[in-house]
Design a protein around this motif. Structure first.
Motif, PDB file in Angstrom:
ATOM      1  N   GLU A 129       0.836  -1.203   0.000  1.00 44.62           N
ATOM      2  CA  GLU A 129       0.000   0.000   0.000  1.00 44.62           C
ATOM      3  C   GLU A 129       0.874   1.259   0.000  1.00 44.62           C
ATOM      4  OE1 GLU A 129      -3.054  -0.066   2.944  1.00 44.62           O
ATOM      5  OE2 GLU A 129      -3.778  -2.022   2.303  1.00 44.62           O
ATOM      6  N   ARG A 130       0.221   2.402   0.140  1.00 44.03           N
ATOM      7  CA  ARG A 130       0.902   3.697   0.175  1.00 44.03           C
ATOM      8  C   ARG A 130       2.089   3.669   1.146  1.00 44.03           C
ATOM      9  NH1 ARG A 130      -0.372   8.015   3.340  1.00 44.03           N
ATOM     10  NH2 ARG A 130      -2.022   6.757   4.252  1.00 44.03           N
ATOM     11  N   GLY A 131       3.182   4.262   0.718  1.00 43.88           N
ATOM     12  CA  GLY A 131       4.363   4.322   1.570  1.00 43.88           C
ATOM     13  C   GLY A 131       5.082   2.980   1.657  1.00 43.88           C
ATOM     14  N   GLY A 132       4.770   2.061   0.718  1.00 42.22           N
ATOM     15  CA  GLY A 132       5.461   0.766   0.693  1.00 42.22           C
ATOM     16  C   GLY A 132       5.018  -0.187   1.787  1.00 42.22           C
ATOM     17  N   ARG A 133       3.961   0.165   2.512  1.00 43.36           N
ATOM     18  CA  ARG A 133       3.511  -0.700   3.617  1.00 43.36           C
ATOM     19  C   ARG A 133       2.917  -1.990   3.078  1.00 43.36           C
ATOM     20  NH1 ARG A 133       2.199   3.251   8.166  1.00 43.36           N
ATOM     21  NH2 ARG A 133       3.373   5.002   7.381  1.00 43.36           N
ATOM     22  N   VAL A 134       3.344  -3.123   3.637  1.00 41.59           N
ATOM     23  CA  VAL A 134       2.850  -4.422   3.182  1.00 41.59           C
ATOM     24  C   VAL A 134       1.887  -4.992   4.224  1.00 41.59           C
ATOM     25  CG1 VAL A 134       3.495  -6.745   2.430  1.00 41.59           C
ATOM     26  CG2 VAL A 134       5.033  -4.817   1.965  1.00 41.59           C
ATOM     27  N   PHE A 135       0.697  -5.351   3.762  1.00 40.92           N
ATOM     28  CA  PHE A 135      -0.354  -5.914   4.620  1.00 40.92           C
ATOM     29  C   PHE A 135      -0.805  -7.258   4.059  1.00 40.92           C
ATOM     30  CE2 PHE A 135      -0.720  -1.371   5.295  1.00 40.92           C
ATOM     31  CZ  PHE A 135      -1.014  -1.258   6.647  1.00 40.92           C
ATOM     32  N   PRO A 136      -1.380  -8.132   4.889  1.00 48.74           N
ATOM     33  CA  PRO A 136      -2.021  -9.321   4.320  1.00 48.74           C
ATOM     34  C   PRO A 136      -3.184  -8.873   3.435  1.00 48.74           C
ATOM     35  CG  PRO A 136      -2.444  -9.158   6.700  1.00 48.74           C
ATOM     36  CD  PRO A 136      -1.466  -8.074   6.358  1.00 48.74           C
ATOM     37  N   ALA A 137      -3.363  -9.544   2.298  1.00 44.47           N
ATOM     38  CA  ALA A 137      -4.425  -9.136   1.372  1.00 44.47           C
ATOM     39  C   ALA A 137      -5.792  -9.235   2.038  1.00 44.47           C
ATOM     40  CB  ALA A 137      -4.378 -10.005   0.121  1.00 44.47           C
TER      41      ALA A 137
END
Ligand SMILES: Cc1cc2nc3c(=O)[nH]c(=O)nc-3n(C[C@H](O)[C@H](O)[C@H](O)COP(=O)(O)OP(=O)(O)OC[C@H]3O[C@@H](n4cnc5c(N)ncnc54)[C@H](O)[C@@H]3O)c2cc1C
Length: 467
Positions: A124-132
């Protein structure tokens, strides 16, 4: 031994545990005890068990991964897509320590592991990685599946001390007095923040008992309490999206008359600015009933907390960072000329959110009731200065218990960065927030916990095998 306990919390996301490895009977080679079933501890236990070690996690709470479940507002920002150099910068000077761990186990390895256990991710924004799936519970379930490679978990079990003799660690003493023997111990008991999740500072106490130096603890990623609370209270709830906050290590009267138009602080590229400036950040902030919060306040809070040890700290808010003093003055002049009979509050309404109009009017040197046509150039310049340099002294950050992360912790020079082993006590390994490491928001802190945990698990398994 206690493998059956795992079954008690697979309910977290049963559908996600389809890929659980059937419990194998690996070659057992000496017990590894992991203190703490959080991000670092679960990863460490999973890796050590994967390598065939006999692993037991001791977790003081009734379930593992309690803090993980609330990360990223329940969505768990597990890592960041930033390049390695930028990633390390997010930790400030201590980030160098992580180079070895990141070399062994970094973002792609973490994402591969997640995928192996059914967790797809999105950037996501700012390179943040989250579980889909946007569910932190899926990350916890994946880690528990990994742990299920053979590690056992003892819940509601609190470590009180790490026992050792001249040769190294011998086991873990529980608060009940019972001794659990071990060939290697991984201390992954977290920091002192959000104690309701289980991390209430035990890790630092256990490290001290084992002979380690614990550097002074500071709250990081935390809102700030202002001395002049009245203004903040009046503006409570106002969120400002495009402002600049600059922190100076001095009282309000000593703040230099300078306009800052660049970000400075860890993770930024700008050279060190002249003293007494500490940090400057552009972005979103929030007024609260006690002071200021929001993303850019949290980012600078750790540096502010440290600077308060040396004296007063003043935060200057630039409400109009896109405009120079000259351009803002020209705009005010135009607007005053276009509406000569308007009073100050009506004029300010065009520049500020409604809730800020009255507090700013009170702070300005312009007497109430004056119309635009009667405001002098000097008074207008004063208003420009106020809008560009709204300043407040910081009383204190909110306490450690309210901070997202604990800064400070076990002194890094006492830890081998290639293995996370203690240089002071044979067979002791440390991982996660108990170490003197903390980073900005964005998934960096969890990646550090996962990477140091994985490395500690691997090294502890090898060490225990030799016992
Ligand atoms: C509200 C909030 C949101 C966050 N969001 C993010 C985010 O989105 N991304 C990010 O990167 N970071 C985030 N963080 C930070 C991140 O959660 C931590 O840095 C990370 O969890 C640290 O991992 P850890 O394993 O070292 O400690 P923890 O996850 O705190 O785990 C430590 C474990 O040890 C156990 N324990 C403690 N003492 C003992 C004892 N004596 N005996 C047995 N067990 C013990 C605790 O119960 C706990 O389960 C957030 C933090 C908070 C508070």
């Amino acid at each position: 031994m206690c493998r059956y306990i795992f079954r008690h919390f697979t309910h977290l996301r049963k559908d996600n545990i389809k890929s659980v490895n059937p419990i194998q009977e690996p070659h057992r080679s000496g017990r590894v005890i992991v203190i703490g079933g959080g991000a670092a501890g679960l990863m460490a236990a999973g890796r050590a068990a994967e390598l065939g070690a006999d692993v037991t996690i001791i977790e003081r709470m009734e379930a593992p991964g309690k803090k993980l479940l609330i990360t990223g507002k329940g969505r768990c920002n597990i890592t960041n897509s930033a390049p390695l150099k930028e990633f390390l910068n997010a930790f400030g000077p201590n980030g160098r320590f992580l180079y070895g761990a990141f070399h062994r186990f970094f973002r792609d390895d973490l994402l591969d592991l997640m995928r192996r256990y059914g967790v797809e991710t999105e950037v996501e924004r700012g390179g943040r990685v989250f579980p889909a799936s946007d569910a932190a519970a899926d990350v916890v379930a994946a880690l528990l599946s990994y742990v299920n490679n053979g590690a056992a978990i003892k819940l509601n079990t609190r470590a009180a001390a790490i026992e050792h003799d001249d040769q190294g660690v011998t086991g873990v003493r529980l608060e009940t007095g019972e001794l659990l023997k071990a060939g290697a111990v991984i201390l992954a008991a977290g920091g002192s923040s959000f104690p309701a999740t289980g991390s209430a500072g035990d890790g630092f106490r256990l490290a001290r008992i084992a002979g380690h130096r614990v550097n002074k603890l500071y709250p990081a990623l935390v809102p700030l309490v202002l001395k002049e609370m009245g203004f903040a209270q009046a503006c409570q709830g106002v969120s400002l999206a495009n402002v600049r906050l600059t922190a100076f290590g001095c009282d309000r009267t000593a703040v230099p008359d300078m306009t800052i138009n660049y970000d400075y602080g860890r993770g930024t590229k700008h050279e060190k600015p002249p003293v007494p400036m500490i940090e400057s950040r552009f972005g979103e902030m929030l007024f609260t009933h006690f002071g200021i919060g929001g993303p850019i306040t949290l980012l600078m809070s750790q540096a502010v907390a440290r600077a308060l040890d040396d004296g007063p700290v003043t935060i200057v808010i630039d409400l109009k960072p896109a405009l120079t003093n000259k351009v803002l003055d020209a705009r005010l002049q135009r607007e005053f000329a276009a509406a000569p009979r308007r009073q100050l509050p009506a004029l300010l309404r065009q520049l500020l959110p409604e809730k800020m109009v009255e507090p700013i009017a009170i702070l300005s040197t312009i007497p109430p009731g004056r119309t635009a046509a009667t405001i002098t150039a000097e008074e207008r310049h004063g208003l420009v200065k106020l809008l560009k340099n709204l300043s407040f002294e910081v009383k204190t950050p909110l306490p450690l218990t309210a901070a997202m992360v604990t800064a400070g912790g076990v002194e890094l020079t006492e830890i081998d960065p290639r293995s996370m082993s203690s240089k002071l006590l044979n067979g002791l390994y440390l991982a996660g927030e108990v170490l003197d490491l903390d980073a900005d928001t964005g998934g960096y802190n969890l990646q550090a916990a996962f990477s140091t945990g994985w490395v500690a698990g691997e090294a502890a398994a090898a060490f225990a095998r030799q016992q």
